[in-house]
Design a protein around this motif. Sequence first.
Motif, PDB file in Angstrom:
ATOM      1  N   ARG A 119      35.612 -56.230  66.222  1.00 29.62           N
ATOM      2  CA  ARG A 119      35.370 -57.369  66.858  1.00 29.62           C
ATOM      3  C   ARG A 119      36.162 -56.828  68.334  1.00 29.62           C
ATOM      4  NH1 ARG A 119      34.840 -62.106  65.204  1.00 29.62           N
ATOM      5  NH2 ARG A 119      35.673 -63.168  66.803  1.00 29.62           N
ATOM      6  N   GLU A 120      35.592 -57.462  69.501  1.00 24.74           N
ATOM      7  CA  GLU A 120      36.111 -57.110  70.746  1.00 24.74           C
ATOM      8  C   GLU A 120      35.683 -58.406  71.671  1.00 24.74           C
ATOM      9  OE1 GLU A 120      33.273 -54.065  71.605  1.00 24.74           O
ATOM     10  OE2 GLU A 120      31.771 -54.890  72.477  1.00 24.74           O
ATOM     11  N   THR A 121      36.333 -58.260  72.694  1.00 28.01           N
ATOM     12  CA  THR A 121      36.435 -59.275  73.687  1.00 28.01           C
ATOM     13  C   THR A 121      35.181 -59.122  74.795  1.00 28.01           C
ATOM     14  OG1 THR A 121      38.716 -59.659  73.498  1.00 28.01           O
ATOM     15  CG2 THR A 121      37.707 -60.548  75.410  1.00 28.01           C
ATOM     16  N   LEU A 122      34.468 -60.107  74.891  1.00 31.60           N
ATOM     17  CA  LEU A 122      33.449 -60.065  75.903  1.00 31.60           C
ATOM     18  C   LEU A 122      33.961 -61.013  77.077  1.00 31.60           C
ATOM     19  CD1 LEU A 122      30.484 -59.775  77.188  1.00 31.60           C
ATOM     20  CD2 LEU A 122      29.882 -61.833  76.023  1.00 31.60           C
ATOM     21  N   ASP A 123      34.126 -60.530  78.268  1.00 29.81           N
ATOM     22  CA  ASP A 123      34.859 -60.950  79.294  1.00 29.81           C
ATOM     23  C   ASP A 123      33.757 -61.274  80.475  1.00 29.81           C
ATOM     24  OD1 ASP A 123      36.358 -61.806  81.509  1.00 29.81           O
ATOM     25  OD2 ASP A 123      38.212 -60.743  80.884  1.00 29.81           O
ATOM     26  N   ILE A 124      33.218 -62.312  81.053  1.00 27.02           N
ATOM     27  CA  ILE A 124      32.426 -62.608  81.916  1.00 27.02           C
ATOM     28  C   ILE A 124      33.151 -63.044  83.215  1.00 27.02           C
ATOM     29  CG2 ILE A 124      30.321 -62.813  80.499  1.00 27.02           C
ATOM     30  CD1 ILE A 124      30.270 -65.760  80.911  1.00 27.02           C
ATOM     31  N   GLU A 125      34.420 -63.561  83.194  1.00 27.72           N
ATOM     32  CA  GLU A 125      35.221 -64.091  84.290  1.00 27.72           C
ATOM     33  C   GLU A 125      34.317 -65.176  84.581  1.00 27.72           C
ATOM     34  OE1 GLU A 125      36.746 -61.315  87.058  1.00 27.72           O
ATOM     35  OE2 GLU A 125      37.907 -60.318  85.434  1.00 27.72           O
ATOM     36  N   ARG A 126      34.160 -65.408  85.950  1.00 27.04           N
ATOM     37  CA  ARG A 126      33.661 -66.632  86.532  1.00 27.04           C
ATOM     38  C   ARG A 126      32.141 -66.419  86.819  1.00 27.04           C
ATOM     39  NH1 ARG A 126      38.241 -68.179  91.076  1.00 27.04           N
ATOM     40  NH2 ARG A 126      36.748 -70.111  91.196  1.00 27.04           N
ATOM     41  N   THR A 127      31.600 -65.492  86.233  1.00 27.77           N
ATOM     42  CA  THR A 127      29.940 -65.408  86.324  1.00 27.77           C
ATOM     43  C   THR A 127      29.520 -66.696  85.876  1.00 27.77           C
ATOM     44  OG1 THR A 127      30.195 -63.277  85.507  1.00 27.77           O
ATOM     45  CG2 THR A 127      28.109 -64.111  85.542  1.00 27.77           C
ATOM     46  N   PRO A 128      28.420 -67.528  86.912  1.00 32.94           N
ATOM     47  CA  PRO A 128      28.006 -68.709  86.649  1.00 32.94           C
ATOM     48  C   PRO A 128      26.761 -68.575  85.755  1.00 32.94           C
ATOM     49  CG  PRO A 128      27.205 -67.801  88.592  1.00 32.94           C
ATOM     50  CD  PRO A 128      28.158 -66.809  88.223  1.00 32.94           C
ATOM     51  N   LEU A 129      26.160 -67.414  85.318  1.00 31.87           N
ATOM     52  CA  LEU A 129      25.111 -67.484  84.396  1.00 31.87           C
ATOM     53  C   LEU A 129      25.147 -66.064  83.432  1.00 31.87           C
ATOM     54  CD1 LEU A 129      22.370 -69.119  83.815  1.00 31.87           C
ATOM     55  CD2 LEU A 129      21.327 -66.962  85.364  1.00 31.87           C
ATOM     56  N   PHE A 130      24.966 -66.249  82.381  1.00 30.02           N
ATOM     57  CA  PHE A 130      24.977 -65.251  81.114  1.00 30.02           C
ATOM     58  C   PHE A 130      23.844 -65.295  80.379  1.00 30.02           C
ATOM     59  CE2 PHE A 130      27.577 -67.992  79.139  1.00 30.02           C
ATOM     60  CZ  PHE A 130      27.169 -67.758  77.708  1.00 30.02           C
ATOM     61  N   VAL A 131      23.000 -64.232  79.775  1.00 32.12           N
ATOM     62  CA  VAL A 131      22.168 -64.319  78.917  1.00 32.12           C
ATOM     63  C   VAL A 131      22.639 -64.157  77.212  1.00 32.12           C
ATOM     64  CG1 VAL A 131      19.891 -62.929  78.126  1.00 32.12           C
ATOM     65  CG2 VAL A 131      20.599 -63.213  80.549  1.00 32.12           C
ATOM     66  N   ALA A 132      22.183 -64.963  76.584  1.00 39.39           N
ATOM     67  CA  ALA A 132      22.240 -64.722  75.112  1.00 39.39           C
ATOM     68  C   ALA A 132      20.975 -64.352  74.448  1.00 39.39           C
ATOM     69  CB  ALA A 132      22.886 -66.001  74.639  1.00 39.39           C
ATOM     70  N   GLU A 133      21.001 -63.292  73.698  1.00 37.95           N
ATOM     71  CA  GLU A 133      19.637 -62.716  73.352  1.00 37.95           C
ATOM     72  C   GLU A 133      19.694 -62.350  72.105  1.00 37.95           C
ATOM     73  OE1 GLU A 133      18.403 -59.826  72.303  1.00 37.95           O
ATOM     74  OE2 GLU A 133      20.125 -58.531  72.780  1.00 37.95           O
ATOM     75  N   GLY A 134      18.748 -62.728  71.136  1.00 38.79           N
ATOM     76  CA  GLY A 134      18.367 -62.437  69.807  1.00 38.79           C
ATOM     77  C   GLY A 134      17.275 -63.151  69.070  1.00 38.79           C
ATOM     78  N   ILE A 135      16.798 -62.840  67.899  1.00 37.50           N
ATOM     79  CA  ILE A 135      15.534 -63.477  67.377  1.00 37.50           C
ATOM     80  C   ILE A 135      15.986 -64.684  66.978  1.00 37.50           C
ATOM     81  CG2 ILE A 135      15.058 -61.036  66.680  1.00 37.50           C
ATOM     82  CD1 ILE A 135      15.801 -61.788  63.677  1.00 37.50           C
ATOM     83  N   PHE A 136      16.981 -65.084  66.799  1.00 36.88           N
ATOM     84  CA  PHE A 136      17.368 -66.646  66.549  1.00 36.88           C
ATOM     85  C   PHE A 136      17.812 -67.479  67.479  1.00 36.88           C
ATOM     86  CE2 PHE A 136      18.525 -64.122  62.408  1.00 36.88           C
ATOM     87  CZ  PHE A 136      17.291 -64.270  61.996  1.00 36.88           C
ATOM     88  N   ALA A 137      17.786 -66.951  68.533  1.00 41.45           N
ATOM     89  CA  ALA A 137      18.292 -67.896  69.762  1.00 41.45           C
ATOM     90  C   ALA A 137      17.693 -69.173  69.788  1.00 41.45           C
ATOM     91  CB  ALA A 137      18.124 -67.122  71.105  1.00 41.45           C
TER      92      ALA A 137
END
Length: 231
Positions: A119-137
């Motif tokens: 397990r690890e930490t994903l840190d995007i801080e104050r980024t206003p947009l991110f992508v979540a990608e995968g075959i079940f999105a």
Amino acid sequence: MLDTNALPRGSPARGNASHWCPVSSQAIPTRVVLLAGPSGSGKSSLAAVTGLPVLRLDDFYKEADDPTLPLVPDSADIDWDSPGSWDADAAVAAIVELCRTGRTAVPVYDIATSSRVDRETLDIERTPLFVAEGIFAAEIVARCQELDVLADALCLRGRPSTTFRRRLLRDLKEGRKSVPFLLRRGWRLMRAERAIVARQAALGAHPCARQEALGRLASAAAGRHRAPAGL
């Protein structure tokens, strides 16, 4: 076409992404672009060229010893292309936490062994947009819309024969599963690809080729596009 001056270059960030958005005293709501599509359609490579932080939804697969894993009909193979092989609740929780706090703990999944190895930490801080990608999105489009965290939802599509070739070469290179399993799966997915895209579109993901997807991502990054209400 994606305006490469509007988005930073680089690999998708698992860590700090504060360079993407200047620090401001005004809170900027964070939204997600869900990037769906058949396995091998090019989701990961497209997400990478945007320079946006990326949440890999395939890391939320269930583990091989989970008794709820579905099987391919008339086969002993686990159906890793069924939404039943994936933990949608955990994926949605991670997306919501990223939107609210800018960080979340995510599993690291090893496809070859069908197990969560870290397990690890994903840190995007104050980024206003991110992508979540995968075959079940596409399975979580409606839930993200209801939770008011959705910027857009896309489904990459192309020629089934091209997707088959890209998927097989990738899976062989990475040693994801045995060769007979990969060939059986690849042939099944190639025949089903148009139906897969149609289903994801029905769930609210806009079907498009790579260039249109890049254009919509650029619009979302500029705040010019929001997912329609009432999905």
